[in-house]
Design a protein around this motif. Sequence first.
Motif, short mmCIF file in Angstrom:
data_model
loop_
_atom_site.label_atom_id
_atom_site.label_comp_id
_atom_site.label_asym_id
_atom_site.label_seq_id
_atom_site.Cartn_x
_atom_site.Cartn_y
_atom_site.Cartn_z
N GLY A 135 27.56 31.53 32.28
CA GLY A 135 27.43 32.97 32.12
C GLY A 135 28.11 33.48 30.85
N ASN A 136 27.78 34.72 30.49
CA ASN A 136 28.36 35.32 29.29
C ASN A 136 29.42 36.33 29.66
N SER A 137 30.59 36.23 29.01
CA SER A 137 31.61 37.24 29.28
C SER A 137 31.26 38.50 28.51
N GLN A 138 31.54 39.63 29.13
CA GLN A 138 31.10 40.92 28.60
C GLN A 138 32.27 41.71 28.02
N ILE A 139 31.95 42.50 27.00
CA ILE A 139 33.00 43.30 26.39
C ILE A 139 33.12 44.67 27.05
N PRO A 176 30.05 31.07 36.39
CA PRO A 176 31.21 30.76 35.56
C PRO A 176 30.97 29.61 34.58
N LEU A 216 31.68 47.33 30.61
CA LEU A 216 30.93 47.48 31.86
C LEU A 216 29.74 48.42 31.68
N GLN A 230 43.00 39.33 35.92
CA GLN A 230 43.85 38.91 34.80
C GLN A 230 44.57 37.61 35.13
N ASP A 260 43.47 44.44 38.18
CA ASP A 260 43.03 44.54 36.79
C ASP A 260 42.03 43.43 36.47
N PRO A 261 40.81 43.79 36.05
CA PRO A 261 39.85 42.73 35.73
C PRO A 261 40.26 42.05 34.43
N GLY A 262 40.10 40.73 34.42
CA GLY A 262 40.44 39.99 33.20
C GLY A 262 39.19 39.57 32.45
N LYS A 263 38.19 39.21 33.22
CA LYS A 263 36.96 38.74 32.60
C LYS A 263 35.77 39.20 33.44
N ILE A 264 34.76 39.74 32.77
CA ILE A 264 33.53 40.15 33.42
C ILE A 264 32.44 39.20 32.92
N ILE A 265 31.84 38.47 33.85
CA ILE A 265 30.88 37.45 33.44
C ILE A 265 29.51 37.76 34.04
#
Lengths: 438, 333
Positions: free
Chosen positions: A332-336, A329, A338, A354, A320-325
């Motif tokens: 970078g910007n975390s994305q809401i 790190p 994909l 996660q 399960d992905p927790g954070k997409i950046i």
Amino acid sequence: MKLPTFPGGIHPPDNKATTAGKAIVNCPLPNELIVPMLQHIGAPAECCVTVGQQVAKGEQIGTAVGPVSVPIHAPTSGEVIAIEPRLHPVGRPLPAVVIRPDGDERWHEGLQACDPDSLNPDELRQLLRQAGIVGLGGATFPTHIKLSPPPDRRIDTLIINGVECEPYLTGDHRLMLEEGSTIVDGILILRKILGVDRVILAIENNKSDAIAVMRQLCTATPIQVQPLPVKYPQGAEKQLIEAVTGRQVPSGKLPMDCGAVVQNVGTAAAVNTAVHLGRPLVERITTVTGTGVRSPKNLRVAIGTPLTHLIEQCGGFSDDPGKIILGGPMMGNSQISLEVPVIRGTSGLLVLRQQDISVKKPGPCIRCGQCVKVCPIHLQPTVIALCARLGLVEKADSHNALDCIECGCCTYQCPATLPLVQSIREIKGAIMEHKRKH
Amino acid sequence: MDKALYISSSPHIHSGVTTNKIMRLVIYALLPAIAVAVVFFGLPALKVLLICTLGCVACEALCCKLMKQPLSINDGSAVLTGILLALNLPPSSPWWLALLGAAIAIVIGKMIFGGLGYNPFNPALVARVVLLISFPVQMTSWTAPAPLSMGFDAVSSATPLGEMKSAVMLTGQLPEMATSGFDRYFYGLMAGSLGEVSALVLLLGGLFLIFKRVISWHIPVSFIGSVVVMAGIFWLIDPTRYPSPLFHLLTGGLMLGVFFMATDMVTSPITAKGMLIFGCGCGLLTVLIRLFGGYPEGVSFAILLMNATTPLIDRYTKAEIYGGHNHETGGVQ
């Protein structure tokens, strides 16, 4: 011999081993490309195609508006199926041209290769602007502007940034190993435009193979390869200038005010492609990595490729992905979602699981001074963050908050896990607002 | 993608060194000193340690409850304050003295300012000094260390600094114990507070903290350096009246103060230059108090006085920012 560097900074685990040994592979085209009109710092380009129109690869689909802007090109040949706001890496929908690729990869006929020797610096600048070249290190500042110092600024040093100090990212590293000569040719074009003698290619010494390759390629050129010790944020423009030349960019001024211009190795390669092949910037190298992807890779990606497609090309999520950046790190910007596309500044796609994410409740500042020690700008981050929490805008300004480069070293190091750089970012916005009003 | 993505602004990684971990490392660094105290002074030392530590934790819990704040005892700072307080008390301290000290350290020294991070003075030292002034008899009843004894036949004895001070006051001359035989002080065979006995183990603990980068070298080096210089000047002036720098370094609470009290992050400067000034001030004041003050030992007073100057030091030692001129500013410290 002691290698030159800058004071401050941190040593996060670099996590580059996952992809450093993986050759760049071409990412196949997705079913649709989402090409935003804003992919650079400055004014967004203005769309110049219509829905239903057939476009060729490299054809302009957005024209530059104003001086600080660059045009946008079709990343492949195909049909424009929509022109509408789409979710952008900044986190909200922005105007984009959606293209359905026809699979032919047919290049636009108007594009032509040039001999850089036959062009003068102004023509080269214009050519780079038309090719949509921006800083590929992540800041995406239009390159032609950085190459146009006012007549009263004497530029004596061109620094080429092969530092890649963000953890996880290996795109620049692979590019130097695999396409070093393209980079060298691009650097020579940049050198010609600026008319400088001193050209330094800076590479951190965790990429000894790249240092060796580039040294080999640079032997017959005026380019000097300078190894640097590993330290974040050495790839930040101001820190790199300090590490390499010992000079500091005056507060509130630009690198050209201390006689230096910095360009990324990826940008140099794109410059060469634009001049020697006549091809605009329609693709880039993106490192897809992190514990959350099954097989991390360095991909050559068409601009506009949705992140979902990149994940599919890398074997999908491992968990399960927790954070997409997007990016590294540290900055970078975390994305809401994909659904956002790769744009010119997308140096990496980092997926954390996660279980990799720990959200700690911030404690009180224990005045350990770590943030002061690591700040490469020599600020007192904890004091500025305190001003921010108390809403003391002018006080924060007097503590030089606007000089913060937002590298994140303070937050990384803070034992109380205080969101220091985040608070400083907020108060910087408030200071700018305040200055506009007064 | 069943679970929602986590969104936050960068950076997305952390060093992993948290406040709690720092406190734990400092406690580890004190374990050898604790062990020596228990071996040398036996059960009474253990009793003082337990009362102080449990007392501090209990007081902090109580304060949190009264102040309607989240319980903060898990950050480890109360335990550390308790241990440091115990190391600042004589092994023969009665239970009520230790408990009172714990209450003073936590309530007056720390919690009334708002808890961890907000106290201007080192809480353990505040307690020590309040006790020293209020209960001079109990606070200066020293017992000679008796390795591995169970503490039932404690022999009373003076501390080296106390012995030196009274001899100088009476005769104007240094006694023999202040001119030779320093190796016993180094290993810890002298009377004193729990944490004053062995310079060796405190030095080891301090070096461990520097090695682990929990504390920086600035305060210990400038503190020790200024003690050596100050004490050295007087010693050179009159070696029969003023003890050598080595005597100063090995006796009393100097090593404990240098590595564990003066380096308390909350109450010392945050700039490197500020730390150097702070350490020099501590060393200077320590020697002055030891040689010319009314008390034989001056480390606690010196550190507390320098604690008071910390905001000022921070304000005037702000580094010049990258590429700029340091505009003088009012301090939000």
